[in-house]
Scaffold this motif. Sequence first.
Motif, PDB file in Angstrom:
ATOM      1  N   ARG A  32      -1.432  -2.585   5.077  1.00  0.00           N
ATOM      2  CA  ARG A  32      -0.896  -2.822   6.420  1.00  0.00           C
ATOM      3  C   ARG A  32       0.609  -2.625   6.411  1.00  0.00           C
ATOM      4  O   ARG A  32       1.266  -2.744   5.366  1.00  0.00           O
ATOM      5  N   ALA A  33       1.156  -2.343   7.611  1.00  0.00           N
ATOM      6  CA  ALA A  33       2.604  -2.154   7.765  1.00  0.00           C
ATOM      7  C   ALA A  33       3.119  -3.065   8.858  1.00  0.00           C
ATOM      8  O   ALA A  33       2.511  -3.188   9.920  1.00  0.00           O
ATOM      9  N   GLN A  34       4.257  -3.709   8.604  1.00  0.00           N
ATOM     10  CA  GLN A  34       4.931  -4.537   9.593  1.00  0.00           C
ATOM     11  C   GLN A  34       6.379  -4.084   9.725  1.00  0.00           C
ATOM     12  O   GLN A  34       7.045  -3.891   8.729  1.00  0.00           O
ATOM     13  N   PRO A  35       6.873  -3.858  10.963  1.00  0.00           N
ATOM     14  CA  PRO A  35       6.293  -4.249  12.248  1.00  0.00           C
ATOM     15  C   PRO A  35       5.239  -3.295  12.796  1.00  0.00           C
ATOM     16  O   PRO A  35       4.599  -3.600  13.791  1.00  0.00           O
ATOM     17  N   GLY A  36       5.040  -2.132  12.197  1.00  0.00           N
ATOM     18  CA  GLY A  36       4.047  -1.187  12.689  1.00  0.00           C
ATOM     19  C   GLY A  36       4.137   0.101  11.911  1.00  0.00           C
ATOM     20  O   GLY A  36       4.981   0.279  11.027  1.00  0.00           O
ATOM     21  N   THR A  46       7.955  -3.465   5.927  1.00  0.00           N
ATOM     22  CA  THR A  46       7.258  -4.158   4.843  1.00  0.00           C
ATOM     23  C   THR A  46       5.812  -3.690   4.833  1.00  0.00           C
ATOM     24  O   THR A  46       5.130  -3.746   5.854  1.00  0.00           O
ATOM     25  N   ILE A  47       5.358  -3.215   3.679  1.00  0.00           N
ATOM     26  CA  ILE A  47       3.977  -2.783   3.503  1.00  0.00           C
ATOM     27  C   ILE A  47       3.283  -3.802   2.612  1.00  0.00           C
ATOM     28  O   ILE A  47       3.763  -4.100   1.511  1.00  0.00           O
ATOM     29  N   SER A  48       2.180  -4.345   3.067  1.00  0.00           N
ATOM     30  CA  SER A  48       1.422  -5.314   2.274  1.00  0.00           C
ATOM     31  C   SER A  48       0.118  -4.684   1.792  1.00  0.00           C
ATOM     32  O   SER A  48      -0.564  -3.983   2.542  1.00  0.00           O
ATOM     33  N   CYS A  49      -0.217  -4.941   0.531  1.00  0.00           N
ATOM     34  CA  CYS A  49      -1.473  -4.486  -0.068  1.00  0.00           C
ATOM     35  C   CYS A  49      -2.251  -5.729  -0.474  1.00  0.00           C
ATOM     36  O   CYS A  49      -1.811  -6.490  -1.345  1.00  0.00           O
ATOM     37  N   GLU A  50      -3.391  -5.946   0.175  1.00  0.00           N
ATOM     38  CA  GLU A  50      -4.190  -7.148  -0.065  1.00  0.00           C
ATOM     39  C   GLU A  50      -5.414  -6.801  -0.896  1.00  0.00           C
ATOM     40  O   GLU A  50      -6.210  -5.932  -0.529  1.00  0.00           O
ATOM     41  N   GLY A  51      -5.560  -7.505  -2.031  1.00  0.00           N
ATOM     42  CA  GLY A  51      -6.669  -7.229  -2.927  1.00  0.00           C
ATOM     43  C   GLY A  51      -7.422  -8.480  -3.314  1.00  0.00           C
ATOM     44  O   GLY A  51      -8.130  -9.064  -2.509  1.00  0.00           O
ATOM     45  N   THR A  52      -7.227  -8.928  -4.559  1.00  0.00           N
ATOM     46  CA  THR A  52      -7.936 -10.092  -5.068  1.00  0.00           C
ATOM     47  C   THR A  52      -6.971 -10.988  -5.828  1.00  0.00           C
ATOM     48  O   THR A  52      -5.912 -10.539  -6.293  1.00  0.00           O
ATOM     49  N   SER A  53      -7.339 -12.256  -5.973  1.00  0.00           N
ATOM     50  CA  SER A  53      -6.464 -13.214  -6.654  1.00  0.00           C
ATOM     51  C   SER A  53      -6.342 -12.934  -8.146  1.00  0.00           C
ATOM     52  O   SER A  53      -5.428 -13.446  -8.798  1.00  0.00           O
ATOM     53  N   SER A  54      -7.247 -12.116  -8.696  1.00  0.00           N
ATOM     54  CA  SER A  54      -7.179 -11.805 -10.124  1.00  0.00           C
ATOM     55  C   SER A  54      -6.342 -10.556 -10.412  1.00  0.00           C
ATOM     56  O   SER A  54      -6.232 -10.149 -11.576  1.00  0.00           O
ATOM     57  N   ALA A  55      -5.762  -9.956  -9.385  1.00  0.00           N
ATOM     58  CA  ALA A  55      -4.943  -8.754  -9.592  1.00  0.00           C
ATOM     59  C   ALA A  55      -3.683  -9.107 -10.375  1.00  0.00           C
ATOM     60  O   ALA A  55      -3.032 -10.113 -10.106  1.00  0.00           O
ATOM     61  N   GLN A  56      -3.372  -8.280 -11.329  1.00  0.00           N
ATOM     62  CA  GLN A  56      -2.188  -8.492 -12.145  1.00  0.00           C
ATOM     63  C   GLN A  56      -0.995  -7.660 -11.678  1.00  0.00           C
ATOM     64  O   GLN A  56       0.154  -8.033 -11.900  1.00  0.00           O
ATOM     65  N   GLU A  57      -1.282  -6.526 -11.030  1.00  0.00           N
ATOM     66  CA  GLU A  57      -0.200  -5.669 -10.544  1.00  0.00           C
ATOM     67  C   GLU A  57      -0.745  -4.777  -9.429  1.00  0.00           C
ATOM     68  O   GLU A  57      -1.904  -4.360  -9.465  1.00  0.00           O
ATOM     69  N   GLN A  80      -2.134 -10.696  -2.689  1.00  0.00           N
ATOM     70  CA  GLN A  80      -1.531  -9.471  -2.183  1.00  0.00           C
ATOM     71  C   GLN A  80      -0.123  -9.308  -2.733  1.00  0.00           C
ATOM     72  O   GLN A  80       0.454 -10.237  -3.307  1.00  0.00           O
ATOM     73  N   ALA A  81       0.401  -8.100  -2.543  1.00  0.00           N
ATOM     74  CA  ALA A  81       1.786  -7.797  -2.900  1.00  0.00           C
ATOM     75  C   ALA A  81       2.454  -7.139  -1.701  1.00  0.00           C
ATOM     76  O   ALA A  81       1.786  -6.560  -0.837  1.00  0.00           O
ATOM     77  N   PHE A 112      -6.206   5.450   3.814  1.00  0.00           N
ATOM     78  CA  PHE A 112      -4.868   5.973   4.078  1.00  0.00           C
ATOM     79  C   PHE A 112      -4.189   5.197   5.199  1.00  0.00           C
ATOM     80  O   PHE A 112      -4.826   4.776   6.175  1.00  0.00           O
ATOM     81  N   LEU A 113      -2.896   5.026   5.066  1.00  0.00           N
ATOM     82  CA  LEU A 113      -2.047   4.476   6.115  1.00  0.00           C
ATOM     83  C   LEU A 113      -0.970   5.507   6.429  1.00  0.00           C
ATOM     84  O   LEU A 113      -0.160   5.852   5.562  1.00  0.00           O
ATOM     85  N   ASP A 114      -0.970   6.034   7.659  1.00  0.00           N
ATOM     86  CA  ASP A 114       0.021   7.025   8.071  1.00  0.00           C
ATOM     87  C   ASP A 114       1.241   6.316   8.628  1.00  0.00           C
ATOM     88  O   ASP A 114       1.129   5.510   9.561  1.00  0.00           O
ATOM     89  N   LEU A 115       2.410   6.633   8.074  1.00  0.00           N
ATOM     90  CA  LEU A 115       3.669   6.031   8.515  1.00  0.00           C
ATOM     91  C   LEU A 115       4.541   7.111   9.147  1.00  0.00           C
ATOM     92  O   LEU A 115       4.828   8.136   8.514  1.00  0.00           O
ATOM     93  N   MET A 116       4.933   6.884  10.405  1.00  0.00           N
ATOM     94  CA  MET A 116       5.682   7.871  11.176  1.00  0.00           C
ATOM     95  C   MET A 116       7.126   7.400  11.391  1.00  0.00           C
ATOM     96  O   MET A 116       7.378   6.217  11.583  1.00  0.00           O
ATOM     97  N   VAL A 117       8.029   8.371  11.402  1.00  0.00           N
ATOM     98  CA  VAL A 117       9.430   8.107  11.724  1.00  0.00           C
ATOM     99  C   VAL A 117       9.776   8.881  12.989  1.00  0.00           C
ATOM    100  O   VAL A 117       9.494  10.080  13.099  1.00  0.00           O
ATOM    101  N   THR A 118      10.384   8.205  13.965  1.00  0.00           N
ATOM    102  CA  THR A 118      10.702   8.822  15.247  1.00  0.00           C
ATOM    103  C   THR A 118      12.214   8.951  15.425  1.00  0.00           C
ATOM    104  O   THR A 118      12.994   8.358  14.686  1.00  0.00           O
ATOM    105  N   GLY A 119      12.589   9.731  16.440  1.00  0.00           N
ATOM    106  CA  GLY A 119      13.991   9.836  16.814  1.00  0.00           C
ATOM    107  C   GLY A 119      14.705  11.071  16.304  1.00  0.00           C
ATOM    108  O   GLY A 119      15.929  11.153  16.377  1.00  0.00           O
ATOM    109  N   LEU A 120      13.932  12.059  15.800  1.00  0.00           N
ATOM    110  CA  LEU A 120      14.579  13.221  15.182  1.00  0.00           C
ATOM    111  C   LEU A 120      14.786  14.377  16.147  1.00  0.00           C
ATOM    112  O   LEU A 120      15.658  15.222  15.918  1.00  0.00           O
ATOM    113  N   TYR A 121      14.002  14.474  17.228  1.00  0.00           N
ATOM    114  CA  TYR A 121      14.104  15.593  18.171  1.00  0.00           C
ATOM    115  C   TYR A 121      14.179  15.046  19.597  1.00  0.00           C
ATOM    116  O   TYR A 121      13.999  13.851  19.831  1.00  0.00           O
TER     117      TYR A 121
END
Length: 259
Positions: A32-36, A46-57, A80-81, A112-121
Amino acid sequence: MTTASTALLYLGLSLIPMTYVPAEIMGKPTLRAQPGSVMTSGMQLTISCEGTSSAQEYYLYKEGSPDPWQRQSPLEHGNQAEFFFPSFHPNDAGRYRCYYRTHTGWSERSDFLDLMVTGLYRKPSLSALPSPVVRFGGNVTLECISQLGYDGFSLTKEEQQKISWTLDSQYIYSKNNFRALFSVGPLTSGHRRTFRCYGYYLNKSQVWSEASDPLELLVSVSQPQDHTVENIIRMGVSGLILTVLGILLFEAYYSRRRP
């Protein structure tokens, strides 16, 4: 008792049978991505990756990069991280996935999570056809248009900050511009909805133009009324009045001619 059993007892070991413990089943994490996922260049992300409590990295991977983009330890007492971007730029835009590692192996990769950047054109313009006021349960067409030769246009709901629709552009010879027509509906909410659209080029489809001016749609919850009966009553009353007036005029005319 056999010699082997005697030896085990001598060593203090029991003959309790071994129990098979299956390896951990690791599903794919959620990204997931915050704020969007649609951001103006230079915004914090901030990008969060949610998995399991036994994840080491945890590992964040950008499509097209041979190595993980970043790696993080899980949050304390969490499953998560978080990957922090103090300033997200056009070079950071793209498609991301994450995965994690436990003591037994590697997880699947996230969707996949697509992340867009605006304001270039330069921004396109957005309008509603035929009107931004839509009846309850109706549809409306949103036209995103620009004189720049964008390969495609994207439409977003402002409150969600994520892609809603993406369409290839069409060249309109009579107007010498490019456009896309988005069909929205059926609309069944009485609340206002705000949309924006963006243009982009296929050689870098995650880098978008400035946002169009916001377009607000208003859903009208009033139902059309049938005034047929009321109109018939009005016509009947009008006819009755004319008849009475005619009778009065007739009587007045002949009363004058009496000797």
